[in-house]
Design an enzyme around this catalytic site. Structure first.
Site, PDB file in Angstrom:
ATOM      1  N   ASP A  57      42.052  -0.210  40.649  1.00  0.00           N
ATOM      2  CA  ASP A  57      40.772  -0.771  40.244  1.00  0.00           C
ATOM      3  C   ASP A  57      40.153   0.143  39.202  1.00  0.00           C
ATOM      4  O   ASP A  57      40.068   1.356  39.404  1.00  0.00           O
ATOM      5  CB  ASP A  57      39.874  -0.868  41.486  1.00  0.00           C
ATOM      6  CG  ASP A  57      38.467  -1.328  41.179  1.00  0.00           C
ATOM      7  OD1 ASP A  57      38.222  -1.752  40.042  1.00  0.00           O
ATOM      8  OD2 ASP A  57      37.626  -1.256  42.081  1.00  0.00           O
ATOM      9  N   ARG A 111      36.716  10.229  42.951  1.00  0.00           N
ATOM     10  CA  ARG A 111      36.071   9.736  41.733  1.00  0.00           C
ATOM     11  C   ARG A 111      35.462  10.930  41.001  1.00  0.00           C
ATOM     12  O   ARG A 111      34.327  11.333  41.248  1.00  0.00           O
ATOM     13  CB  ARG A 111      35.029   8.671  42.072  1.00  0.00           C
ATOM     14  CG  ARG A 111      35.686   7.421  42.674  1.00  0.00           C
ATOM     15  CD  ARG A 111      34.714   6.307  42.936  1.00  0.00           C
ATOM     16  NE  ARG A 111      35.395   5.164  43.550  1.00  0.00           N
ATOM     17  CZ  ARG A 111      34.782   4.101  44.052  1.00  0.00           C
ATOM     18  NH1 ARG A 111      33.455   4.035  44.014  1.00  0.00           N
ATOM     19  NH2 ARG A 111      35.470   3.107  44.588  1.00  0.00           N
ATOM     20  N   GLN A 126      36.188   4.189  52.353  1.00  0.00           N
ATOM     21  CA  GLN A 126      35.737   2.821  52.606  1.00  0.00           C
ATOM     22  C   GLN A 126      36.652   2.128  53.603  1.00  0.00           C
ATOM     23  O   GLN A 126      37.821   2.488  53.750  1.00  0.00           O
ATOM     24  CB  GLN A 126      35.758   1.996  51.305  1.00  0.00           C
ATOM     25  CG  GLN A 126      34.775   2.413  50.259  1.00  0.00           C
ATOM     26  CD  GLN A 126      34.846   1.517  49.022  1.00  0.00           C
ATOM     27  OE1 GLN A 126      34.020   1.644  48.136  1.00  0.00           O
ATOM     28  NE2 GLN A 126      35.808   0.625  48.940  1.00  0.00           N
ATOM     29  N   ASP A 246      26.633  -7.740  46.265  1.00  0.00           N
ATOM     30  CA  ASP A 246      26.502  -6.464  46.963  1.00  0.00           C
ATOM     31  C   ASP A 246      25.563  -6.618  48.158  1.00  0.00           C
ATOM     32  O   ASP A 246      24.526  -7.285  48.053  1.00  0.00           O
ATOM     33  CB  ASP A 246      25.912  -5.390  46.047  1.00  0.00           C
ATOM     34  CG  ASP A 246      26.838  -5.016  44.897  1.00  0.00           C
ATOM     35  OD1 ASP A 246      28.063  -5.218  45.029  1.00  0.00           O
ATOM     36  OD2 ASP A 246      26.328  -4.517  43.867  1.00  0.00           O
ATOM     37  N   GLU A 259      23.207   0.695  48.730  1.00  0.00           N
ATOM     38  CA  GLU A 259      24.297  -0.286  48.749  1.00  0.00           C
ATOM     39  C   GLU A 259      25.309   0.120  49.808  1.00  0.00           C
ATOM     40  O   GLU A 259      25.789   1.252  49.827  1.00  0.00           O
ATOM     41  CB  GLU A 259      24.980  -0.351  47.380  1.00  0.00           C
ATOM     42  CG  GLU A 259      26.135  -1.337  47.322  1.00  0.00           C
ATOM     43  CD  GLU A 259      26.941  -1.236  46.038  1.00  0.00           C
ATOM     44  OE1 GLU A 259      28.182  -1.308  46.113  1.00  0.00           O
ATOM     45  OE2 GLU A 259      26.323  -1.063  44.960  1.00  0.00           O
ATOM     46  N   SER A 262      30.329  -3.750  48.443  1.00  0.00           N
ATOM     47  CA  SER A 262      30.566  -4.580  47.261  1.00  0.00           C
ATOM     48  C   SER A 262      31.693  -5.531  47.627  1.00  0.00           C
ATOM     49  O   SER A 262      32.724  -5.101  48.153  1.00  0.00           O
ATOM     50  CB  SER A 262      30.964  -3.700  46.075  1.00  0.00           C
ATOM     51  OG  SER A 262      31.376  -4.488  44.983  1.00  0.00           O
TER      52      SER A 262
END
Length: 345
Positions: A57, A111, A126, A246, A259, A262
């Site tokens: 992704d 990340r 996640q 979201d 958040e 997603s």
């Protein structure tokens, strides 16, 4: 200038031992509830994939993946996943999952370009999930029904945390509010997208903002989305474009929206071609994942990611995600957080 939010008078509701026990309690209970609600089986997922297959992704298209050479593959490059949005759809096909059922997994990512603050870390964990759906289910009503089931699992987990640690008073509303990003723009035309999220979440407590990725009437996007997994251009029954969104909640400890997930109905062949053209990414049609989708060998699906550390942070009433997970933080940020009552692991 520091970007850390420091709640006045903050003191963690749980000590370190209780926090670690609470993390396990929440993770074990929530993933079982998620699997039951959406009829998902657990699968094992990769930490890295080969570069150049179109499987990873690319998030907003600018974040750099962590890469490394593989000695036994002639130094071919592998890259640590950003998420498993495309890999999961390939796995649905490989496992020959029937409509109405799906998979979930623990997704761990790095990340490197993340801006570090109360909610963002170099380390991302996640629950990534994906389920097979029918053509008739590619509509906004089906999307909303899945969102409600996920939110129900969150509410049950919040109650368990409260039953175990009575000092963790529940604050989430019983129902989640649905709104399209274009409606949100009309409600708050003079605000930035982030300010709009804060305003609507403060008003309703829990919100699902739909239609993320496409340009709105002001010519800007509410937020970025890659063109090759979520469907953000197919019209829905509410008269808007987009079959994704979201899940956000209002978090009183930080006095801002957070958040938690997603997610969305994934692109079919027509939506993929349309979105690649819109984003000027048509060369991706030659990549492995995209060829599989275009030649009809991947199932229609819905899926998303739910932040593990972030959900634990919220349900354990922590002020910083570093109180939940072990990561790397600038030393000055560690000192700043400790002085504000946030002891980073």
């Amino acid at each position: 200038m520091s970007n850390i939010i420091k709640p006045a008078g903050y003191k963690a509701a749980l000590d370190l031992r209780q926090t670690e026990q609470g993390i396990k309690l929440i993770k074990d209970f929530f993933q079982q509830n998620l699997a039951t609600e959406l009829r998902l089986r657990r699968v094992t997922a990769p930490l890295f994939v080969l570069k150049g297959l179109g499987i990873n992704d690319d998030l907003n298209g600018v974040e750099r993946a962590v890469t490394f050479p593989i000695k036994d593959l002639g130094d071919q490059q592998a890259e640590v996943v950003h998420s498993l949005a495309k890999w999961k759809r390939l796995t649905l096909a490989e496992y020959d999952i029937e409509p109405g059922y799906g998979i979930y997994t623990d997704m761990n990512a790095i990340r490197a370009d993340e801006e570090l603050d109360n909610l963002h870390s170099l380390y991302v964990d996640q629950w990534d999930w994906e389920a097979v759906m029918t053509k008739e289910q590619r509509n906004i009503e089906f999307l909303k029904s899945v969102v409600r089931r996920i939110y129900s699992a969150i509410l049950r987990t919040e109650f368990l945390a409260y039953e175990t640690y009575p000092q963790l008073k529940p604050f989430l509303p019983q129902d989640i509010h649905f709104i399209h990003s274009e409606e949100l723009l009309k409600m708050y035309p003079d605000m930035t997208p982030k300010e709009r999220e804060d305003a609507v979440c403060k008003k309703y407590g829990a919100v699902f903002i739909m239609g993320i990725g496409g340009k709105l009437s002001d010519g800007k996007k509410h937020d970025g989305r890659a063109p090759d997994y979520d469907d953000w251009t197919t019209p829905n029954s509410d008269g808007f474009l987009g079959l994704n969104g979201d899940i956000l909640i209002w978090y009183p400890i930080l006095d801002r929206s957070v958040e938690l997930s997603s997610m969305g109905i994934r692109v079919d062949k027509e939506a993929l071609l349309r979105q690649l053209a819109l984003e000027g990414k048509e060369e991706r049609k030659e990549l492995y994942f995209h060829k599989r989708l275009l030649n009809g060998t991947l199932p229609l699906s819905i899926g998303g990611g739910i932040g593990q550390s972030r959900l634990c942070m919220v349900l354990l009433h922590k002020a910083h995600v570093g109180e939940i997970q072990a990561s790397i933080w600038p030393e000055e940020q560690r000192k700043e957080c400790k002085a504000a009552g946030m002891n980073l692991i």
